[in-house]
Design a protein around this motif. Structure first.
Motif, short mmCIF file in Angstrom:
data_model
loop_
_atom_site.label_atom_id
_atom_site.label_comp_id
_atom_site.label_asym_id
_atom_site.label_seq_id
_atom_site.Cartn_x
_atom_site.Cartn_y
_atom_site.Cartn_z
N ALA A 1 1.15 -0.78 -0.14
CA ALA A 1 -0.05 -0.28 -0.03
C ALA A 1 1.03 1.10 0.36
O ALA A 1 0.45 2.14 -0.68
CB ALA A 1 -0.68 0.63 1.32
N ALA A 2 1.92 0.86 0.71
CA ALA A 2 2.81 2.45 0.77
C ALA A 2 3.47 2.29 -0.72
O ALA A 2 3.27 3.89 -0.82
CB ALA A 2 4.34 2.30 2.07
N ILE A 3 3.66 1.61 -1.50
CA ILE A 3 4.52 1.80 -2.59
C ILE A 3 3.25 2.91 -3.41
O ILE A 3 3.65 3.29 -3.62
CB ILE A 3 4.98 0.51 -2.97
CG1 ILE A 3 5.71 0.05 -2.41
CG2 ILE A 3 5.20 0.54 -4.20
CD1 ILE A 3 6.58 -1.61 -2.80
N THR A 4 2.68 2.01 -3.32
CA THR A 4 0.98 2.35 -4.15
C THR A 4 0.78 3.95 -4.40
O THR A 4 1.12 5.10 -4.35
CB THR A 4 -0.43 1.63 -3.92
OG1 THR A 4 -0.15 0.77 -4.65
CG2 THR A 4 -1.36 2.52 -5.00
N GLY A 5 1.18 4.69 -2.81
CA GLY A 5 1.04 5.77 -2.08
C GLY A 5 2.76 6.84 -2.52
O GLY A 5 1.58 7.47 -3.65
N ALA A 6 3.08 5.95 -2.45
CA ALA A 6 4.49 6.62 -3.26
C ALA A 6 4.04 6.73 -4.90
O ALA A 6 5.38 8.20 -5.58
CB ALA A 6 5.87 6.02 -2.64
N PHE A 7 4.42 5.48 -5.13
CA PHE A 7 4.11 5.94 -7.14
C PHE A 7 3.36 6.85 -7.14
O PHE A 7 3.27 7.91 -8.50
CB PHE A 7 4.37 4.06 -7.71
CG PHE A 7 5.19 3.80 -7.93
CD1 PHE A 7 5.54 4.04 -8.58
CD2 PHE A 7 5.94 4.07 -6.88
CE1 PHE A 7 6.45 3.88 -8.90
CE2 PHE A 7 7.71 2.33 -7.10
CZ PHE A 7 7.69 2.37 -8.73
N VAL A 8 2.28 6.87 -6.62
CA VAL A 8 1.01 8.31 -7.61
C VAL A 8 1.81 9.19 -6.91
O VAL A 8 1.26 9.92 -7.82
CB VAL A 8 -0.26 7.12 -6.72
CG1 VAL A 8 -1.58 8.98 -6.65
CG2 VAL A 8 -0.67 6.39 -7.09
N MET A 9 1.72 9.79 -5.66
CA MET A 9 2.68 10.92 -5.65
C MET A 9 3.67 11.29 -6.75
O MET A 9 3.72 12.34 -6.98
CB MET A 9 2.79 10.96 -4.61
CG MET A 9 2.98 12.48 -3.72
SD MET A 9 3.34 12.41 -1.59
CE MET A 9 2.03 12.37 -0.88
N ALA A 10 4.70 10.43 -6.46
CA ALA A 10 5.83 10.51 -7.72
C ALA A 10 5.02 10.95 -9.19
O ALA A 10 5.61 11.44 -9.55
CB ALA A 10 6.54 10.06 -7.06
N SER A 11 4.39 10.00 -9.51
CA SER A 11 3.48 10.14 -10.60
C SER A 11 3.21 11.44 -11.28
O SER A 11 3.13 11.89 -12.17
CB SER A 11 2.23 9.34 -10.49
OG SER A 11 2.43 9.16 -12.39
N VAL A 12 2.04 12.06 -10.08
CA VAL A 12 1.59 13.46 -10.01
C VAL A 12 2.33 14.52 -9.86
O VAL A 12 2.34 15.07 -11.00
CB VAL A 12 0.20 13.94 -9.00
CG1 VAL A 12 -0.47 14.85 -9.12
CG2 VAL A 12 -1.08 12.50 -9.36
N GLY A 13 3.38 14.42 -9.13
CA GLY A 13 4.53 15.37 -9.35
C GLY A 13 5.35 15.62 -10.68
O GLY A 13 5.58 16.32 -10.82
N ALA A 14 5.55 14.33 -11.11
CA ALA A 14 5.98 13.89 -12.71
C ALA A 14 5.03 14.93 -13.30
O ALA A 14 5.57 15.39 -15.00
CB ALA A 14 6.55 12.33 -12.60
#
Length: 452
Positions: free
Chosen positions: A190-203
């Motif tokens: 779950a933490a990986i999902t949150g991290a990737f979504v946050m980084a993806s939106v930032g990108a």
């Protein structure tokens, strides 16, 4: 397989897979929002406060969809799996009840304070509301995982005179050793999902040159968290969960790895197609002895293959189990590589200008969802043919009086309803992305058509 049983299994698989798209993000974001709020509080940096506020809105949308899609599953225990509910309700009712009464209410109550109380509460009190939301969401996850852990490795029960299982030890149930490893592995996912979504939106914002100050925060926090949790997902949580499977569900391990014959120095299969008709892997690419080493820490250790177990106790869909497991492991390995390269580029702030890496982060968004789904498929397919491992077979647990036609009717209804919910979710998410963390942007900009 009985047609009604097949429909009931597809029914639950569909509803729970759709439902888990939302909790895995809220559980991941809950932790990252606390991180953002903590940095904002310590540095008194308004950009971090605005970032936390933006992700709180995303959290709220996913929370609502998670609640709406989670409620029907509680009823499905009675409508589609009544024999299972009658058999195991005396045990799993404890953890499911505690999830609803304690964890969900804690998360819900403080989420209201967190979303609407920022102007009323002091900064420290608002930070505590974010912490309470995080604790509630992760506690909720624990009780659900503890319920599933009982089905994987039953403990703390006795068999009553009517044949059902009843609780003999509450603490044995909630401190099930299987739950500890499964929970830690699930939360890392779950933490990986949150991290990737946050980084993806930032990108996404950086590539569009919008909200750059907030986008840098998203990418930095997402990449650092993603790097840490991707490594923890493999070791120790993945390793620990694997040892539990090897010890208590050896037939499952054999099917996951496509090991049809027991042997010493068992290889690990990197690629290949399971041929359960002939009991072999077609076109295998293997690493000799690696499965023995990973499982028992010895290169020449003996690993039990499927031939060591009665065929009626084999998982009933070995190819799907094998591919689910390998997709999960393959994507997990890719996550470590992506986040390691991103973290390297983050040093010296080079990542913010490296467009090819930003594109990789942006396009990586769906893959944690796929990996989490594949992981749960591995757990649930691997437990088959048992509904409660060693105690109740899946074929004995479904509602015998609900026909395949009736099950199909409600399944189609859920598919239609969830299609509408999915469209609503995408609409709400698009609106938040267009608004962004610092104000409104034009829809044209969102699609890369910024007016010059």
């Amino acid at each position: 397989m009985d047609s009604a049983l097949l429909i009931h299994r597809i029914h639950f698989a569909f509803t729970i897979t759709f439902h888990y798209l939302f909790p895995q993000l809220t559980m991941g974001l809950a932790l990252l929002i606390v991180v953002l709020k903590t940095i904002a509080l310590r540095r008194k940096d308004p950009a971090y406060s605005e970032a936390a506020r933006f992700w709180a809105k995303i959290f709220g949308i996913n929370f609502v969809l998670g609640v709406v899609t989670g409620i029907p599953m509680e009823f499905q225990f009675g409508t589609n799996w009544s024999h299972f509910s009658r058999f195991a309700g005396g045990v799993i009712g404890q953890t499911l009840g505690m999830e609803g009464m304690f964890a969900f209410f804690l998360e819900s109550a403080f989420l209201g304070l967190f979303l609407y109380g920022e102007k009323k509460l002091s900064p420290v009190a608002h930070w505590w509301s974010a912490v309470a939301v995080f604790i509630g969401s992760w506690l909720s996850g624990y009780f659900i995982v503890a319920t599933d852990a009982f089905m994987q490795y039953p403990v703390g029960y006795f068999v009553a005179a009517d044949g059902s299982v009843q609780l003999s030890s509450f603490w044995a149930l909630v401190l099930n050793p299987w739950a500890a490893w499964q929970y830690s592995h699930t939360m890392m996912g779950a933490a990986i999902t949150g991290a990737f979504v946050m980084a993806s939106v930032g990108a996404f914002y950086l590539l569009g040159n919008k909200f750059t100050e907030h986008a840098r925060i998203f990418v930095k926090v997402g990449v650092v968290a993603g790097c840490v949790f991707s490594i923890l997902q493999a070791f120790p949580t993945g390793d620990g969960q694997g040892r539990m499977v090897a010890t208590y569900q050896p037939a499952t391990l054999a099917a996951m790895e496509g090991l049809f014959q027991s042997q010493r120095s068992a290889p690990i299969v990197l690629m290949g197609q399971p041929n359960d008709q002939q009991g072999k892997i077609d076109n295998p690419v293997e690493v000799p002895g690696m499965l023995s080493m990973l499982t028992y820490k010895r290169w020449n250790a003996h690993v039990r293959g499927l031939d060591d177990f009665p065929k009626q106790d084999w998982p009933d869909n070995i190819p799907l189990l094998y591919y689910s497991y390998h997709i999960m492991v393959g994507l997990g390995t890719a996550f470590i590589a992506i986040m390691a390269v991103s973290a390297f580029l983050l040093y010296g702030d080079r990542l913010y200008k490296t467009r090819w890496m930003l594109w990789i982060l942006l396009l990586s968004l769906p893959f944690p969802y796929i990996a989490n789904t594949a992981g749960w498929m591995t757990a649930e397919l691997g437990r088959q043919p048992w509904l409660v491992y060693g105690l109740m077979r899946t074929a004995d647990g479904y509602s015998k009086t609900v026909s395949a036609g009736n099950g199909m009717f409600t399944l189609l209804g859920f598919m239609g309803l969830y299609t509408v919910l999915g469209i609503l979710f995408l609409f709400l998410m698009r609106r938040e992305l267009e608004t962004g963390p610092g104000g409104e942007i034009k829809p044209a900009i969102l699609h890369g058509k910024e007016a010059k």
